[in-house]
Each structure stands twice: as C-alpha cells, then as structure tokens.
Design an enzyme around this catalytic site. Sequence first.
Site, PDB file in Angstrom:
ATOM      1  N   VAL A 104       4.211   0.904   2.101  1.00  0.00           N
ATOM      2  CA  VAL A 104       4.324  -0.290   2.947  1.00  0.00           C
ATOM      3  C   VAL A 104       4.614  -1.488   2.053  1.00  0.00           C
ATOM      4  CG1 VAL A 104       3.182  -1.771   4.635  1.00  0.00           C
ATOM      5  CG2 VAL A 104       2.702   0.686   4.609  1.00  0.00           C
TER       6      VAL A 104
ATOM      7  N   LYS B  71       7.432  -0.190   6.616  1.00  0.00           N
ATOM      8  CA  LYS B  71       6.897   1.091   6.190  1.00  0.00           C
ATOM      9  C   LYS B  71       8.093   1.989   5.918  1.00  0.00           C
ATOM     10  CE  LYS B  71       2.977   2.678   7.400  1.00  0.00           C
ATOM     11  NZ  LYS B  71       1.753   3.324   7.868  1.00  0.00           N
TER      12      LYS B  71
ATOM     13  N   GLY C 196       0.819  -1.199   0.000  1.00  0.00           N
ATOM     14  CA  GLY C 196       0.000   0.000   0.000  1.00  0.00           C
ATOM     15  C   GLY C 196       0.851   1.247   0.000  1.00  0.00           C
TER      16      GLY C 196
ATOM     17  N   GLY D 215       0.563   5.641   1.033  1.00  0.00           N
ATOM     18  CA  GLY D 215      -0.205   6.704   1.664  1.00  0.00           C
ATOM     19  C   GLY D 215       0.517   8.022   1.479  1.00  0.00           C
ATOM     20  N   GLY D 216       0.027   9.040   2.139  1.00  0.00           N
ATOM     21  CA  GLY D 216       0.605  10.367   2.017  1.00  0.00           C
ATOM     22  C   GLY D 216       2.002  10.471   2.586  1.00  0.00           C
ATOM     23  N   MET D 217       2.333   9.580   3.514  1.00  0.00           N
ATOM     24  CA  MET D 217       3.642   9.712   4.158  1.00  0.00           C
ATOM     25  C   MET D 217       4.569   8.538   3.914  1.00  0.00           C
ATOM     26  SD  MET D 217       2.758   9.079   8.132  1.00  0.00           S
ATOM     27  CE  MET D 217       2.645   7.427   8.761  1.00  0.00           C
ATOM     28  N   ALA D 218       4.071   7.421   3.390  1.00  0.00           N
ATOM     29  CA  ALA D 218       4.928   6.243   3.301  1.00  0.00           C
ATOM     30  C   ALA D 218       4.379   5.212   2.332  1.00  0.00           C
ATOM     31  CB  ALA D 218       5.065   5.611   4.682  1.00  0.00           C
TER      32      ALA D 218
ATOM     33  N   ASP E  57      -3.548   9.194  15.755  1.00  0.00           N
ATOM     34  CA  ASP E  57      -4.119   9.042  14.412  1.00  0.00           C
ATOM     35  C   ASP E  57      -4.978   7.778  14.336  1.00  0.00           C
ATOM     36  OD1 ASP E  57      -4.595   9.771  11.766  1.00  0.00           O
ATOM     37  OD2 ASP E  57      -2.806   8.764  11.013  1.00  0.00           O
TER      38      ASP E  57
END
Length: 196
Positions: free
Chosen positions: A25, A40, A18, A20-23, A134
Amino acid sequence: MADPILLNDRYQLLEKLGSGGMADVFRARDLMLDRYVAIKVLRKDYSVNEDFQNNFRMEARSAANLSHPNIVTVHDFGFADNLLFIVMEFIPGKDLKQLIRERGRFSVEAGIPLIIQACAGLGYAHRAGLVHCDVKPHNMLVSTDGRLKVTDFGIARALATMATAEKTDHLWRSPLYLAPQQARREALSPASDVYS
C-alpha cells in the site's frame, strides 16, 4: 522512495505505507485530480492470474459503488506494468491492529464507538449485497479524528473466489476472525462478517 514511480501515467507513488501477504500500500498523488490517495498494488502472482483479474474487476466495481462514511471509498482500479491496483481515499491515521498493539486493550468507552462505526459500514455493504469476507482489525482504518472506515471490500471477495490451490496459506490464516463457515469452505453470508 528515491524516484517516485508513476503508475498508469496518473498516480505518483510517494511512500510505502505498508505491506501484506497480497499487496503493498502506497500513499500517492493523483496528478489528474491533484489529491492524495492510497493505492494498493497487488502482488504479481495475483495480478497475472486471469481468473483473479476478472473477479477483481467485478468486485472492485461493486466496491466502488459503496458510498458510506464508514467505508473507504474506491476511486479507481486498473492494470499497469503487469500489476493490478486499486485506488482508494487516503485516510490519515492507523489501522485498528496498529492501535491495539500501541494502546493495548481498548476500554469499553473507547471500543464501543469504533465497533458501532464498523457495524454501520458493514451493515450498509450487506444491504447492498456485498459480503466483505475478511473482517479483522487490520482492515479497519481509524482516522486521526476517530472515524473508523472499513477497507478492502472487493479484494477480499475476489480472493475468496479463487480456487483453493491458488491461495497461499499465509493469506487465509486469520483464525481469530475466521467464521466457521469460512473454515469449512461453505458459502459466505453477512453472518460470516458479523462473526468476524
């Protein structure tokens, strides 16, 4: 991935699970211990930020000390090729956000056991002095046998310590799960996680 990448001469990245905005995986193989792990890898703009690196190390150490059946275990973290990464137990399954998309609304009978597990993991972390910062379905993994595990302790907390100007808008816009004190940029507490 055509040619698997070897991270830190130990972790062989096998497939992207996957983004995301920061990393990103990855499912990976720990060659030293001969086991599958999830890694990650944080985006470069976070990885090269020295303040974030220091906060990340401190928070990753705290997260690595959490040992609970409803929290994803942190095995390792590091810095290689100008990228910060965190190595966690690999959970075959899906995050709760994916499950909600696929199944729609959960029945009370199916949802309550998952919420109880999330509360057990978060409560354990709170008693250890850690606030997640979060909590949302995307950060709850559900294994194929129905065990829920909360993930991303440490990363979320390290991001919460960054200066406001350094945070990108798309990371901090989960209005459905944002506690009022988070929206007001006030001090976070276990109550913030409970609200989320």
